[in-house]
Design an enzyme around this catalytic site. Sequence first.
Site, mmCIF file in Angstrom:
data_model
loop_
_atom_site.group_PDB
_atom_site.id
_atom_site.type_symbol
_atom_site.label_atom_id
_atom_site.label_comp_id
_atom_site.label_asym_id
_atom_site.label_seq_id
_atom_site.Cartn_x
_atom_site.Cartn_y
_atom_site.Cartn_z
ATOM 1 N N ASP A 100 0.834 -1.199 0.000
ATOM 2 C CA ASP A 100 0.000 0.000 0.000
ATOM 3 C C ASP A 100 0.869 1.250 0.000
ATOM 4 O O ASP A 100 2.041 1.220 0.385
ATOM 5 C CB ASP A 100 -0.902 0.017 1.230
ATOM 6 N N VAL A 101 0.277 2.365 -0.368
ATOM 7 C CA VAL A 101 1.023 3.611 -0.485
ATOM 8 C C VAL A 101 1.653 4.021 0.840
ATOM 9 O O VAL A 101 2.740 4.610 0.867
ATOM 10 C CB VAL A 101 0.112 4.737 -1.042
#
Length: 229
Positions: A100-101
């Site tokens: 995920d970011v």
Amino acid sequence: MRLDRFLCEATGLTRSLAKKALSRGEVTVNDEVAKKGDTKIGEQRVHLNGRLLSLQLPRYLMLHKPQGYISASQDELHPCVLHLLPPELASGLQCAGRLDVDTTGLLLLTDDGQWSHRLRSPKRACHKTYRVTLAEPLAAGTAARFAGGVLLHGEPKATLPATLEVITPTQVLLTIQEGKYHQVKRMFAAVGNRVTALHRQQIGDIVLDHNLPEGEWRHLTPEEVASIG
């Protein structure tokens, strides 16, 4: 390797275009025109329109992913992790799995599609270890619940058994066998807690190099590549 496959991998041609090049007599093997795609290629010299062809060896890298980068194509808000690499190196590479970011840590990159598939295959159950920071102290019994599998919201089946190691009341190591969407965050949400920071330390036998700063990369060793068998 078959000649038609060699042409595709060495040039990027589609199979149909490689077949046309063969039929037009544009391909030579050891300086002799070759028109049969099933010709076996080993150490022979292969030319296409006079240009000597060669296969690029597959590439395998580990990247220490920082926050703020995505593992897919770039969106309007965040750059892709491939921007952390020199352009000539990034070309053709894909992420073997995603983060995920806002998740940091170990990310593997390769242009070897079969290796990437083995790494990500649910049948192989390649374990992944995360260092997890929690909003609240870990509740008693959480390790036992994770070991028995947790039913995530919207999922028909419980997660596979996971191993939890306590570092502090709000920091743990979690090892899982799957890669469901936001799985680690959802597992802790299922037991009434919230993840505030997430860092992947290990995939299978490949451990994030502690000498690798955030945003930096290195090639995998032959032993690390071979560990994904």
